[in-house]
Design a protein around this motif. Sequence first.
Motif, mmCIF file in Angstrom:
data_model
loop_
_atom_site.group_PDB
_atom_site.id
_atom_site.type_symbol
_atom_site.label_atom_id
_atom_site.label_comp_id
_atom_site.label_asym_id
_atom_site.label_seq_id
_atom_site.Cartn_x
_atom_site.Cartn_y
_atom_site.Cartn_z
ATOM 1 N N ARG A 460 0.833 -1.199 0.000
ATOM 2 C CA ARG A 460 0.000 0.000 0.000
ATOM 3 C C ARG A 460 0.871 1.255 0.000
ATOM 4 O O ARG A 460 0.603 2.216 -0.716
ATOM 5 C CB ARG A 460 -0.932 -0.018 1.214
ATOM 6 C CG ARG A 460 -2.067 0.981 1.106
ATOM 7 C CD ARG A 460 -3.124 0.797 2.175
ATOM 8 N NE ARG A 460 -4.008 -0.325 1.934
ATOM 9 C CZ ARG A 460 -4.140 -1.371 2.744
ATOM 10 N NH1 ARG A 460 -3.418 -1.435 3.855
ATOM 11 N NH2 ARG A 460 -4.972 -2.345 2.469
ATOM 12 N N ARG A 461 1.960 1.230 0.762
ATOM 13 C CA ARG A 461 2.811 2.406 0.853
ATOM 14 C C ARG A 461 3.494 2.704 -0.491
ATOM 15 O O ARG A 461 3.559 3.852 -0.922
ATOM 16 C CB ARG A 461 3.863 2.225 1.946
ATOM 17 C CG ARG A 461 4.431 3.575 2.379
ATOM 18 C CD ARG A 461 5.100 3.546 3.726
ATOM 19 N NE ARG A 461 6.363 2.821 3.705
ATOM 20 C CZ ARG A 461 6.624 1.755 4.465
ATOM 21 N NH1 ARG A 461 5.708 1.289 5.298
ATOM 22 N NH2 ARG A 461 7.790 1.144 4.393
ATOM 23 N N GLN A 462 3.954 1.645 -1.164
ATOM 24 C CA GLN A 462 4.568 1.861 -2.482
ATOM 25 C C GLN A 462 3.582 2.548 -3.415
ATOM 26 O O GLN A 462 3.933 3.481 -4.138
ATOM 27 C CB GLN A 462 5.004 0.518 -3.096
ATOM 28 C CG GLN A 462 6.171 -0.140 -2.396
ATOM 29 C CD GLN A 462 7.437 0.689 -2.488
ATOM 30 O OE1 GLN A 462 7.766 1.227 -3.538
ATOM 31 N NE2 GLN A 462 8.136 0.837 -1.367
ATOM 32 N N VAL A 463 2.336 2.070 -3.394
ATOM 33 C CA VAL A 463 1.327 2.637 -4.285
ATOM 34 C C VAL A 463 1.032 4.084 -3.899
ATOM 35 O O VAL A 463 0.918 4.962 -4.761
ATOM 36 C CB VAL A 463 0.043 1.780 -4.271
ATOM 37 C CG1 VAL A 463 -1.065 2.457 -5.069
ATOM 38 C CG2 VAL A 463 0.331 0.397 -4.826
ATOM 39 N N GLU A 464 0.946 4.341 -2.587
ATOM 40 C CA GLU A 464 0.679 5.713 -2.138
ATOM 41 C C GLU A 464 1.779 6.666 -2.585
ATOM 42 O O GLU A 464 1.540 7.835 -2.854
ATOM 43 C CB GLU A 464 0.548 5.762 -0.607
ATOM 44 C CG GLU A 464 -0.840 5.380 -0.143
ATOM 45 C CD GLU A 464 -0.876 5.017 1.348
ATOM 46 O OE1 GLU A 464 0.151 5.212 2.039
ATOM 47 O OE2 GLU A 464 -1.938 4.526 1.785
ATOM 48 N N GLU A 465 3.002 6.134 -2.690
ATOM 49 C CA GLU A 465 4.111 6.972 -3.150
ATOM 50 C C GLU A 465 4.132 7.113 -4.666
ATOM 51 O O GLU A 465 5.085 7.640 -5.239
ATOM 52 C CB GLU A 465 5.446 6.392 -2.651
ATOM 53 C CG GLU A 465 5.657 6.648 -1.169
ATOM 54 C CD GLU A 465 6.871 5.916 -0.610
ATOM 55 O OE1 GLU A 465 7.656 5.359 -1.409
ATOM 56 O OE2 GLU A 465 7.028 5.903 0.625
ATOM 57 N N GLY A 466 3.101 6.567 -5.318
ATOM 58 C CA GLY A 466 2.977 6.743 -6.764
ATOM 59 C C GLY A 466 3.611 5.633 -7.573
ATOM 60 O O GLY A 466 3.728 5.731 -8.790
ATOM 61 N N HIS A 467 4.042 4.554 -6.909
ATOM 62 C CA HIS A 467 4.681 3.465 -7.632
ATOM 63 C C HIS A 467 3.721 2.312 -7.880
ATOM 64 O O HIS A 467 2.598 2.306 -7.410
ATOM 65 C CB HIS A 467 5.912 2.985 -6.866
ATOM 66 C CG HIS A 467 6.964 4.040 -6.767
ATOM 67 N ND1 HIS A 467 7.483 4.655 -7.869
ATOM 68 C CD2 HIS A 467 7.563 4.600 -5.687
ATOM 69 C CE1 HIS A 467 8.385 5.549 -7.490
ATOM 70 N NE2 HIS A 467 8.442 5.544 -6.169
ATOM 71 N N GLN A 468 4.226 1.336 -8.618
ATOM 72 C CA GLN A 468 3.404 0.175 -8.951
ATOM 73 C C GLN A 468 4.078 -1.099 -8.474
ATOM 74 O O GLN A 468 5.269 -1.103 -8.141
ATOM 75 C CB GLN A 468 3.198 0.110 -10.465
ATOM 76 C CG GLN A 468 2.282 1.198 -10.977
ATOM 77 C CD GLN A 468 2.464 1.372 -12.473
ATOM 78 O OE1 GLN A 468 3.463 1.936 -12.913
ATOM 79 N NE2 GLN A 468 1.514 0.866 -13.249
ATOM 80 N N ALA A 525 1.275 2.090 -18.551
ATOM 81 C CA ALA A 525 0.831 3.482 -18.603
ATOM 82 C C ALA A 525 0.324 3.960 -17.242
ATOM 83 O O ALA A 525 -0.214 5.051 -17.115
ATOM 84 C CB ALA A 525 -0.271 3.631 -19.660
ATOM 85 N N GLY A 526 0.455 3.137 -16.220
ATOM 86 C CA GLY A 526 0.074 3.551 -14.880
ATOM 87 C C GLY A 526 -1.405 3.433 -14.582
ATOM 88 O O GLY A 526 -1.910 4.008 -13.619
ATOM 89 N N GLN A 527 -2.134 2.659 -15.409
ATOM 90 C CA GLN A 527 -3.572 2.550 -15.184
ATOM 91 C C GLN A 527 -3.952 1.448 -14.201
ATOM 92 O O GLN A 527 -5.132 1.179 -13.992
ATOM 93 C CB GLN A 527 -4.293 2.339 -16.525
ATOM 94 C CG GLN A 527 -4.294 3.597 -17.370
ATOM 95 C CD GLN A 527 -4.553 3.297 -18.833
ATOM 96 O OE1 GLN A 527 -5.072 2.236 -19.163
ATOM 97 N NE2 GLN A 527 -4.195 4.225 -19.697
ATOM 98 N N ALA A 528 -2.979 0.778 -13.637
ATOM 99 C CA ALA A 528 -3.261 -0.170 -12.558
ATOM 100 C C ALA A 528 -2.148 -0.030 -11.532
ATOM 101 O O ALA A 528 -1.026 0.348 -11.868
ATOM 102 C CB ALA A 528 -3.329 -1.593 -13.088
ATOM 103 N N ASP A 529 -2.486 -0.320 -10.260
ATOM 104 C CA ASP A 529 -1.482 -0.190 -9.210
ATOM 105 C C ASP A 529 -0.743 -1.499 -9.002
ATOM 106 O O ASP A 529 0.449 -1.525 -8.725
ATOM 107 C CB ASP A 529 -2.157 0.210 -7.897
ATOM 108 C CG ASP A 529 -2.953 1.489 -8.052
ATOM 109 O OD1 ASP A 529 -2.370 2.475 -8.535
ATOM 110 O OD2 ASP A 529 -4.156 1.480 -7.729
ATOM 111 N N ILE A 530 -1.507 -2.596 -9.095
ATOM 112 C CA ILE A 530 -0.925 -3.901 -8.820
ATOM 113 C C ILE A 530 -1.219 -4.811 -9.998
ATOM 114 O O ILE A 530 -2.353 -4.882 -10.458
ATOM 115 C CB ILE A 530 -1.542 -4.511 -7.536
ATOM 116 C CG1 ILE A 530 -1.253 -3.596 -6.334
ATOM 117 C CG2 ILE A 530 -1.023 -5.924 -7.298
ATOM 118 C CD1 ILE A 530 -1.976 -3.997 -5.071
#
Length: 682
Positions: A460-468, A525-530
């Motif tokens: 969750r933290r990785q995603v919150e920081e804008g990563h995938q 393209a960043g349209q999914a987090d996981i």
Amino acid sequence: MANLNDPITILRGIGPTKAKQFAQLNIFTLRDLMCHFPRGYEDRSRLVTIDKLEPDHPACFKAMVMNQPRTSHVRKGLDITKVQVADCTARLNLTFFNQRFTTEQLEYGKEYIFYGAVSGDFIGYSMTSPVFEALDAPPVTTRRVLPIYPLTAGLSNASVLKAVQQALAICDPPEEILPPELRQQYHILPAERAYTAIHAPASMEEAEMAKRRLIFEEFFVFSAGLCLMRATRSERHTAPYENTDLRPFHASLPFSLTGAQERVIGEILADFRRGIPMNRLVQGDVGSGKTMVAAAAAYCAVQNSHQAALMAPTEILAEQHYQSLSRLFAPLGVRTGLLTGSMKEKDKKAIRSSIAEGQIDFVIGTHALLSDSTTFHDLGLVITDEQHRFGVAQRARLSAKGSDPHLLVMSATPIPRTLALIMYGDLEVSILDELPPGRQGVDTFLVNESYRPRLNAFIRRQVEEGHQCFVVCPAVEESESMNVKSAELWAETLRTAVFPNLRVSLLHGQMKGSDKEQIMSAFAAGQADILVATTVIEVGVDVPNATLMVIEDADRFGLSQLHQLRGRVGRGSAKSYCVLTSHNRNPETIQRLKAFCKTNDGFRIAEEDLKLRGPGDFFGSRQSGLPVFRVADLCCDLSILKEAQQASAQWIDNFGTADTPESKALRIRIAQLFQRSEGTLN
Ligand code: ADP
Ligand code: MG
């Protein structure tokens, strides 16, 4: 007399149901059946006396039934039959479970041959469910060396054995391909004896000799095939390339090339100038920037008015190469095109005609490039990416589409010397031993289920920081036989129960090509987090924004495979992590995974992997691009391999053009082998 190509259904006892089970083992014809070799033997040829029986060592013995077998019905579904037998040395109590009908065959006062292992306690030895045969019955399961076959659900060893024996009785075994001179020189059994003996050896020694012959034969066919290919390729010439000005290419790159990239490109350009078709392997760890080396080579070919082709092992990878390379090349006036199997027929046709007419300079694709309907205007350079996934024949087939094109093969998997000898004995090797600057090693951790909440928080933290984040599972679907996470179910769990407000997508090899591409490019393209996936993402996929790779049930993967997977992260400037989960408690497994956590060095990992698993499994099952060796084991049979290589070179010299029955049969076998090895593409 039946024919080797007759279907196995001509055998007694093989109807449609049995035939389907045999098909699971790729057995369709009598030939397939005879080439279904035992994976081992049980030596039941020696008879011992009862007093010589040892616990856990099954053996054959002759004994007389000393009482009337008694069956008691314990409960529904459980009958127990007890009987006592004896020879002149001792008595032995036998117990059978649910074999009422079988045991009714045991007659008081008669002698039988039994095969089984005793188990002992302080009261004395006893034996559970031995197999037995009457003294006058033909020896099928006792008094012989019993072959043990690879099996599949529903198919017993006995039924395979019966089918093979029948086949051998009504049909000649596969034809001889080794000239008598060679057989004599290398002490090789004739084909007929080898095929009979491998399935029905008179002794363990004979089984061993038969196996040696068949291993030799396999290696011989393979190396003779390579020799033939090499022979037809030597003595060829191409027009040397002009010195190409690479400055426009360099100028269009968003970075400057590493020293290693420059050096390897220099080696390639030198090959181009030589006037002999290049045969070069570029080995470089994941992320070392092989794609740009390929691009430079392609640019050079195109500047010299030839077409170039890049073949990738998966649609995802081809698509991705196309995306990045077409962008790079458009301003340079190089016309690129994409050709994959899952494209619409109409689009494929259009692309194919542009390739044929020379309106496309650089085509990127999958094995669709190999199909007969793909023809080139003037193919000057063939590049294969992640070469270990392609067979030798595929390489040759793509090359055949040009007239002696240059060949560049790229592999992220360091290849051990012996395997390299087999796969690319004829290639020059360049090594990319430097990673682009600014790369940080990927921190790798091994965790068990108790870390799950922390792992979820980390994701969750990785995603919150804008990563995938990638999550890789060993299986596509849930299956009872394998207690591992399946991508489908795990994606559903993450989506609904764990991360309801994150975007979770799913990717696996059984999806349609166009769906795979769409999901992959949406993720890029960043349209999914996981992205929950199987190992389809193993090769080459490049999503620099992904910073976390979670590998579930990591013990299910080989080290090289784990390294490939880990190579999917750490491709951007942000710190990246790889987390392996495993509930395996085997100390060796844990040690292996821990060692993996400590190093990012692909060459070291490959060596370790090779030591642990042997080359057969080295590249991951099925996908090695090596022909499937049925009896030979690349790890253990190296001395036979060397002999076979020597023998095949000799054969080319002495018999290569001979018109003997052996030569003809050998040529057919070579063609079949290389055809078959193409089936290993995914
Ligand atoms: P691989 O060798 O695994 O095929 P790639 O060719 O996919 O590696 O390159 C990995 C990443 O590194 C890509 O994003 C690519 O754009 C980038 N890259 C390649 N060469 C360089 C370089 N010289 N400097 C910086 N980044 C580079
Ligand atoms: Mg690559």
